[in-house]
Design a protein around this motif. Structure first.
Motif, mmCIF file in Angstrom:
data_model
loop_
_atom_site.group_PDB
_atom_site.id
_atom_site.type_symbol
_atom_site.label_atom_id
_atom_site.label_comp_id
_atom_site.label_asym_id
_atom_site.label_seq_id
_atom_site.Cartn_x
_atom_site.Cartn_y
_atom_site.Cartn_z
ATOM 1 N N ARG A 1 3.928 -4.612 1.256
ATOM 2 C CA ARG A 1 3.529 -3.906 2.463
ATOM 3 C C ARG A 1 4.779 -3.636 3.281
ATOM 4 N N SER A 2 4.859 -2.428 3.847
ATOM 5 C CA SER A 2 6.029 -2.040 4.618
ATOM 6 C C SER A 2 5.590 -1.198 5.803
ATOM 7 N N GLY A 3 5.591 -1.767 7.000
ATOM 8 C CA GLY A 3 5.201 -1.003 8.187
ATOM 9 C C GLY A 3 3.764 -0.552 8.130
ATOM 10 N N GLU A 4 3.559 0.750 8.108
ATOM 11 C CA GLU A 4 2.221 1.333 8.141
ATOM 12 C C GLU A 4 1.644 1.638 6.768
ATOM 13 N N PHE A 5 2.282 1.173 5.715
ATOM 14 C CA PHE A 5 1.760 1.464 4.387
ATOM 15 C C PHE A 5 2.093 0.347 3.411
ATOM 16 N N TRP A 6 1.370 0.352 2.295
ATOM 17 C CA TRP A 6 1.639 -0.557 1.189
ATOM 18 C C TRP A 6 2.295 0.241 0.078
ATOM 19 N N THR A 7 3.167 -0.412 -0.666
ATOM 20 C CA THR A 7 3.726 0.191 -1.863
ATOM 21 C C THR A 7 3.116 -0.524 -3.054
ATOM 22 N N ILE A 8 2.533 0.251 -3.958
ATOM 23 C CA ILE A 8 1.896 -0.315 -5.142
ATOM 24 C C ILE A 8 2.593 0.260 -6.365
ATOM 25 N N ALA A 27 -3.535 10.765 -10.010
ATOM 26 C CA ALA A 27 -4.806 10.118 -9.678
ATOM 27 C C ALA A 27 -4.838 8.751 -10.349
ATOM 28 N N VAL A 28 -5.136 7.739 -9.569
ATOM 29 C CA VAL A 28 -5.281 6.369 -10.076
ATOM 30 C C VAL A 28 -6.725 5.964 -9.836
ATOM 31 N N ASP A 29 -7.440 5.731 -10.921
ATOM 32 C CA ASP A 29 -8.879 5.449 -10.839
ATOM 33 C C ASP A 29 -9.601 6.478 -9.968
ATOM 34 N N GLY A 30 -9.207 7.745 -10.128
ATOM 35 C CA GLY A 30 -9.860 8.839 -9.419
ATOM 36 C C GLY A 30 -9.384 9.072 -8.002
ATOM 37 N N ILE A 31 -8.437 8.287 -7.538
ATOM 38 C CA ILE A 31 -7.916 8.421 -6.173
ATOM 39 C C ILE A 31 -6.635 9.245 -6.227
ATOM 40 N N SER A 32 -6.630 10.386 -5.575
ATOM 41 C CA SER A 32 -5.449 11.243 -5.582
ATOM 42 C C SER A 32 -4.384 10.648 -4.671
ATOM 43 N N LEU A 33 -3.200 10.406 -5.257
ATOM 44 C CA LEU A 33 -2.113 9.756 -4.538
ATOM 45 C C LEU A 33 -0.814 10.512 -4.789
ATOM 46 N N THR A 34 0.216 10.173 -4.043
ATOM 47 C CA THR A 34 1.517 10.805 -4.182
ATOM 48 C C THR A 34 2.517 9.823 -4.772
ATOM 49 N N VAL A 35 3.296 10.289 -5.742
ATOM 50 C CA VAL A 35 4.319 9.458 -6.373
ATOM 51 C C VAL A 35 5.470 9.267 -5.391
ATOM 52 N N ALA A 36 5.714 8.032 -4.976
ATOM 53 C CA ALA A 36 6.784 7.722 -4.023
ATOM 54 C C ALA A 36 8.084 7.375 -4.735
ATOM 55 N N ALA A 37 7.985 6.909 -5.980
ATOM 56 C CA ALA A 37 9.161 6.583 -6.790
ATOM 57 C C ALA A 37 8.722 6.590 -8.245
ATOM 58 N N LEU A 41 9.833 2.875 -16.393
ATOM 59 C CA LEU A 41 8.758 1.927 -16.659
ATOM 60 C C LEU A 41 7.458 2.223 -15.921
ATOM 61 N N GLY A 42 7.534 3.008 -14.849
ATOM 62 C CA GLY A 42 6.321 3.263 -14.098
ATOM 63 C C GLY A 42 6.567 4.033 -12.816
ATOM 64 N N ILE A 43 5.571 3.968 -11.946
ATOM 65 C CA ILE A 43 5.620 4.693 -10.664
ATOM 66 C C ILE A 43 5.294 3.750 -9.518
ATOM 67 N N GLU A 44 5.692 4.169 -8.340
ATOM 68 C CA GLU A 44 5.275 3.506 -7.105
ATOM 69 C C GLU A 44 4.587 4.533 -6.243
ATOM 70 N N ILE A 45 3.562 4.089 -5.566
ATOM 71 C CA ILE A 45 2.877 4.947 -4.605
ATOM 72 C C ILE A 45 2.862 4.230 -3.263
ATOM 73 N N ALA A 46 2.905 5.001 -2.207
ATOM 74 C CA ALA A 46 2.787 4.451 -0.860
ATOM 75 C C ALA A 46 1.379 4.768 -0.373
ATOM 76 N N VAL A 47 0.665 3.743 0.049
ATOM 77 C CA VAL A 47 -0.734 3.905 0.429
ATOM 78 C C VAL A 47 -0.928 3.448 1.863
ATOM 79 N N ILE A 48 -1.555 4.306 2.668
ATOM 80 C CA ILE A 48 -1.831 3.937 4.060
ATOM 81 C C ILE A 48 -3.063 3.030 4.120
ATOM 82 N N PRO A 49 -3.182 2.234 5.167
ATOM 83 C CA PRO A 49 -4.317 1.307 5.272
ATOM 84 C C PRO A 49 -5.679 1.981 5.125
ATOM 85 N N GLN A 50 -5.839 3.177 5.650
ATOM 86 C CA GLN A 50 -7.127 3.882 5.565
ATOM 87 C C GLN A 50 -7.510 4.138 4.107
#
Length: 101
Positions: A1-8, A27-37, A41-50
């Motif tokens: 978690r970093s400030g106003e968002f989580w990094t997964i 889309a991760v399990d049907g949730i449209s998200l943005t690739v943050a990194a 080996l993989g990706i990171e997404i930044a997710v807001i609390p909402q």
């Protein structure tokens, strides 16, 4: 978690990673998200609390298997570039960089 968002972070197979771009959609399990990194080996997404509160990401745990769907636009662009640049061979991010993209 970093400030106003989580990094997964999600691990993904190379063939999926080739269809993803930084700041692109995934889309991760049907949730449209943005690739943050993205790396080999993989990706990171930044997710807001909402997003956490309103989706099944709130139940996700390390090691869970998820469904990942890549952005159709990336797939279409990749296919078109392969048609335009058949001499490029296997089209990867590295090859596109070599070709000036």
């Amino acid at each position: 978690r970093s400030g106003e968002f989580w990094t997964i972070r999600f691990s993904a197979a190379p063939e999926l990673l080739e269809q993803m771009v930084f700041k692109g959609s995934v889309a991760v399990d049907g949730i449209s998200l943005t690739v943050a990194a993205i790396d080999k080996l993989g990706i990171e997404i930044a997710v807001i609390p909402q997003t956490i509160k309103k989706t099944n990401l709130q139940n996700a745990r390390a090691g869970d298997i998820v469904n990942i769907e890549t952005d159709v636009i990336v797939k279409v662009v990749k296919k078109q570039l392969q048609n335009i640049l058949p001499q490029a061979g296997s089209l990867t991010v590295e090859k596109l960089n070599e070709l000036g993209f």
